[in-house]
Motif scaffolding. Structure first.
Motif, PDB file in Angstrom:
ATOM      1  N   GLY A   8       7.626 -11.670  -3.967  1.00 22.25           N
ATOM      2  CA  GLY A   8       8.560 -11.628  -5.092  1.00 22.25           C
ATOM      3  C   GLY A   8       9.975 -11.767  -4.602  1.00 22.25           C
ATOM      4  O   GLY A   8      10.220 -12.076  -3.432  1.00 22.25           O
ATOM      5  N   PRO A   9      10.943 -11.532  -5.493  1.00 25.06           N
ATOM      6  CA  PRO A   9      12.341 -11.730  -5.108  1.00 25.06           C
ATOM      7  C   PRO A   9      12.782 -10.820  -3.954  1.00 25.06           C
ATOM      8  O   PRO A   9      13.585 -11.208  -3.128  1.00 25.06           O
ATOM      9  CB  PRO A   9      13.123 -11.400  -6.391  1.00 25.06           C
ATOM     10  N   THR A  10      12.233  -9.566  -3.920  1.00 25.52           N
ATOM     11  CA  THR A  10      12.588  -8.669  -2.800  1.00 25.52           C
ATOM     12  C   THR A  10      11.305  -8.155  -2.158  1.00 25.52           C
ATOM     13  O   THR A  10      10.892  -7.019  -2.392  1.00 25.52           O
ATOM     14  CB  THR A  10      13.414  -7.465  -3.289  1.00 25.52           C
ATOM     15  N   PRO A  11      10.635  -8.997  -1.362  1.00 26.65           N
ATOM     16  CA  PRO A  11       9.352  -8.573  -0.791  1.00 26.65           C
ATOM     17  C   PRO A  11       9.530  -7.441   0.216  1.00 26.65           C
ATOM     18  O   PRO A  11      10.527  -7.376   0.918  1.00 26.65           O
ATOM     19  CB  PRO A  11       8.838  -9.837  -0.101  1.00 26.65           C
ATOM     20  N   ILE A  12       8.534  -6.536   0.243  1.00 26.05           N
ATOM     21  CA  ILE A  12       8.538  -5.463   1.242  1.00 26.05           C
ATOM     22  C   ILE A  12       8.138  -6.114   2.570  1.00 26.05           C
ATOM     23  O   ILE A  12       7.177  -6.884   2.622  1.00 26.05           O
ATOM     24  CB  ILE A  12       7.509  -4.370   0.859  1.00 26.05           C
ATOM     25  N   PRO A  13       8.849  -5.834   3.650  1.00 31.30           N
ATOM     26  CA  PRO A  13       8.461  -6.428   4.932  1.00 31.30           C
ATOM     27  C   PRO A  13       7.089  -5.909   5.376  1.00 31.30           C
ATOM     28  O   PRO A  13       6.616  -4.882   4.876  1.00 31.30           O
ATOM     29  CB  PRO A  13       9.556  -5.950   5.887  1.00 31.30           C
ATOM     30  N   GLU A  14       6.457  -6.611   6.290  1.00 31.41           N
ATOM     31  CA  GLU A  14       5.154  -6.158   6.780  1.00 31.41           C
ATOM     32  C   GLU A  14       5.332  -4.844   7.530  1.00 31.41           C
ATOM     33  O   GLU A  14       6.149  -4.726   8.437  1.00 31.41           O
ATOM     34  CB  GLU A  14       4.539  -7.202   7.712  1.00 31.41           C
ATOM     35  N   LEU A  15       4.565  -3.825   7.121  1.00 27.77           N
ATOM     36  CA  LEU A  15       4.688  -2.507   7.736  1.00 27.77           C
ATOM     37  C   LEU A  15       3.337  -2.005   8.208  1.00 27.77           C
ATOM     38  O   LEU A  15       2.302  -2.393   7.671  1.00 27.77           O
ATOM     39  CB  LEU A  15       5.245  -1.488   6.726  1.00 27.77           C
ATOM     40  N   THR A  16       3.363  -1.123   9.203  1.00 29.55           N
ATOM     41  CA  THR A  16       2.160  -0.394   9.599  1.00 29.55           C
ATOM     42  C   THR A  16       2.383   1.063   9.195  1.00 29.55           C
ATOM     43  O   THR A  16       3.471   1.607   9.400  1.00 29.55           O
ATOM     44  CB  THR A  16       1.934  -0.498  11.118  1.00 29.55           C
ATOM     45  N   HIS A  17       1.366   1.652   8.585  1.00 31.38           N
ATOM     46  CA  HIS A  17       1.487   3.029   8.090  1.00 31.38           C
ATOM     47  C   HIS A  17       0.623   3.962   8.930  1.00 31.38           C
ATOM     48  O   HIS A  17      -0.542   3.670   9.184  1.00 31.38           O
ATOM     49  CB  HIS A  17       1.024   3.104   6.633  1.00 31.38           C
ATOM     50  N   ILE A  18       1.211   5.077   9.327  1.00 29.46           N
ATOM     51  CA  ILE A  18       0.496   6.075  10.127  1.00 29.46           C
ATOM     52  C   ILE A  18       0.609   7.429   9.426  1.00 29.46           C
ATOM     53  O   ILE A  18       1.673   7.770   8.914  1.00 29.46           O
ATOM     54  CB  ILE A  18       1.123   6.220  11.545  1.00 29.46           C
ATOM     55  N   MET A  19      -0.483   8.167   9.402  1.00 29.69           N
ATOM     56  CA  MET A  19      -0.412   9.544   8.913  1.00 29.69           C
ATOM     57  C   MET A  19      -1.054  10.427   9.981  1.00 29.69           C
ATOM     58  O   MET A  19      -2.172  10.154  10.411  1.00 29.69           O
ATOM     59  CB  MET A  19      -1.159   9.669   7.585  1.00 29.69           C
ATOM     60  N   ILE A  20      -0.323  11.438  10.424  1.00 32.67           N
ATOM     61  CA  ILE A  20      -0.866  12.373  11.426  1.00 32.67           C
ATOM     62  C   ILE A  20      -0.885  13.756  10.788  1.00 32.67           C
ATOM     63  O   ILE A  20       0.109  14.193  10.203  1.00 32.67           O
ATOM     64  CB  ILE A  20      -0.003  12.388  12.712  1.00 32.67           C
ATOM     65  N   GLY A  21      -2.030  14.445  10.876  1.00 30.36           N
ATOM     66  CA  GLY A  21      -2.148  15.768  10.261  1.00 30.36           C
ATOM     67  C   GLY A  21      -2.765  16.786  11.203  1.00 30.36           C
ATOM     68  O   GLY A  21      -3.482  16.440  12.145  1.00 30.36           O
ATOM     69  N   LEU A  22      -2.477  18.067  10.939  1.00 31.88           N
ATOM     70  CA  LEU A  22      -3.078  19.174  11.686  1.00 31.88           C
ATOM     71  C   LEU A  22      -3.569  20.209  10.679  1.00 31.88           C
ATOM     72  O   LEU A  22      -3.053  20.286   9.556  1.00 31.88           O
ATOM     73  CB  LEU A  22      -2.048  19.817  12.613  1.00 31.88           C
TER      74      LEU A  22
END
Length: 509
Positions: A294-308
């Motif tokens: 679209g007009p303002t595309p989200i850049p390619e990202l990697t998502h990480i979630m770390i939990g305890l």
């Protein structure tokens, strides 16, 4: 009566003083002569805001909270969710949520239910979580009898027609497709982190129906499940904005001797498993380059979630963990509650403020009756994943340091403010009353919770964090994972003093 008697005098006085001529000699603190004395609603004692609870003969609890106004929120909460599906195909709770308020013994279709509610200005909704299913209706107080009758019918007498189940299959398939395509990966990551933290048990079971199970779930499977979990002793009828006696009367009328559509039977197969925290990693390699065009595309990202592993909401340590989550950045860095209220959280000051290439850093606290999970979600460019993981592991290690007096007080005030602001809303009070009574049989009032929050010390934060850091990490990773460190390296970083990942030496880059 008082007002009507004095009406003529009031009007005469108003005419006399409205011209402005009579005012110079009267101070603003003196009541105007001839104006009737105001009548205020009196609140005597704390019984006006305490939660009243009654248990019926069949074990069903009725809980209510009085609140002035012409609308009320009433609903039935059931101790049943995706965590109870160990002996069944996963996805039943997801189907039940979509099938709620469809045709019942009294109502021929969903439209009939909606038209009935419309007469009382009402709306209905059903939500399932990992451990609770909640059917709720908001409507005018004078329609209470109809509302409780409708709720009883929707929960205990659904027809579950074949065409309704087929429509639900389509809705579930669409939702699963949408889950994999939407730019916000948070729901998918939450699923993955639970699967990693509680591998194959209780709250680690999938909340969304797996694709392969969509065809397997039919009326027989649903009735088998409902027979075991939809029994009165696992239910609470909660209401906000109504008189307790009135609600109890309706409960006796419509929920006491009702034979459910699946027949009455003693619940023999109730899953009483306690959540077993395992830790582990769940990875999903996915091309995120075209997530939002679209007009303002989200850049390619990697998502990480770390939990305890944290603690259950029944433990005393739950409050220090809630304060810790707020201190870290729970509720997002720029969430509601005044401009930039999240800009003093650690994840903003130490992470987003210092590393311009990080797109997101938020902490979440998921808590259940037997376990809990504190996690941090971060997003960045795929080439910087290793650096991002190290920044997050360092933040976890720093939690065990001494919390500054000012940041601790700010986090406590923020948590209290968020609690009180949320409890301004009637549906939120309803959910709070229902969930607390369902899990503990009583309700802690907001001022009691505020006192508990005020009593949290820096020592409490240090103690709960030190205990949490002894658990194995749970990791969820989504996107391009070329640069993702190994699980062993993440574990080593969380066991170290400074949170650094072990150095890797490569001959060829």
């Amino acid at each position: 009566a008082n007002v009507s008697c004095n009406q003529r005098f009031g009007i005469a006085a108003y005419r006399k003083y409205s011209s402005g001529g009579g005012y110079p000699n009267i101070s603003l603190s003196t009541p105007l002569p001839g104006i009737p004395k105001p009548v205020f609603a009196s609140v005597d004692g704390h019984e006006k805001y305490e939660t009243k609870i009654t248990t019926l003969e069949n074990g069903l609890k009725v809980a209510s909270q009085n609140k002035f106004g012409q609308f009320c929120t009433v609903g039935i909460l059931v101790n049943s969710g995706s965590r109870h599906e160990a002996k069944y195909p996963s996805g039943i709770a997801h189907f039940i949520e979509k099938l709620a308020f469809s045709s019942t013994a009294q109502y021929g279709s969903k439209d009939e239910i909606l038209l009935t509610l419309e007469k009382h200005g009402g709306i209905c909704d059903c939500q399932t979580s990992r451990d609770t299913t909640m059917y709720a209706v908001s409507a005018e107080v004078k329609g209470l009898d109809t509302v409780v009758n409708l709720l009883s019918d929707a929960v205990l007498q659904p027809r579950l027609l074949e065409e309704e189940i087929e429509m639900t299959r389509m809705a579930v398939r669409f939702e699963l497709e949408d889950l994999n395509m939407r730019p916000d990966p948070e729901p998918l990551l939450t699923e993955m982190i639970h699967a990693a933290a509680y591998r194959g048990n209780t709250v680690g079971l999938p909340r969304f129906c797996p694709v392969q199970n969509v065809e397997k779930i039919d009326k027989k499977v649903l009735h088998n499940y409902l027979r075991n979990y939809y029994c009165p002793e696992r239910m609470v009828l909660a209401g906000v904005g109504i008189e307790h006696e009135q609600l109890v009367e309706c409960a006796r009328k419509y929920l006491l001797n009702v034979k459910p559509a699946w027949g009455i039977s003693a619940p023999a197969n109730v899953d009483l498993s306690v959540a077993q925290y395992t830790g582990g990693i769940v990875k999903m390699e996915k091309d995120m380059s075209d997530v939002s065009l679209g007009p303002t595309p989200i850049p390619e990202l990697t998502h990480i979630m770390i939990g305890l592993e944290s603690c259950s909401f029944l433990e005393d340590d739950f409050i220090p963990f809630a304060v810790l989550n707020m201190m870290m950045g729970g509720g997002g860095s720029f969430s509601a509650g005044g401009p930039g209220k999240g800009m003093f959280t650690r994840l903003y000051l130490n992470v987003l403020n210092r590393h311009h290439w990080m797109y997101n850093a938020t902490s979440y606290h998921h808590s259940y009756e037997d376990s809990g999970l504190l996690c941090i979600h971060a997003s960045a460019d795929p080439r910087q994943v290793r650096e991002m993981v190290e920044i997050i592991t360092k933040e976890f290690i720093q939690m065990a340091g001494n919390a500054g007096e000012m940041e601790l007080e700010r986090a406590k005030t923020q948590l209290k403010s968020m609690l009180m602001m949320n409890l301004e809303s009637r549906p939120v009070i309803f959910e709070d009353v229902g969930r607390q009574v369902l899990s503990t049989g009583k309700r802690k009032l907001p001022h009691e919770l505020c006192d508990l929050i005020s009593n949290v010390t820096a020592g409490d934060i240090k103690r709960v964090t030190t205990k949490m850091l002894r658990s194995k990490p749970a990791v969820a990773a989504l996107g391009d994972l070329t640069e993702l460190p190994s699980y062993e390296h993440i574990q080593a970083a969380l066991s170290s003093k400074d949170g650094r990942l072990p150095r890797m030496y490569r001959l060829f880059r």
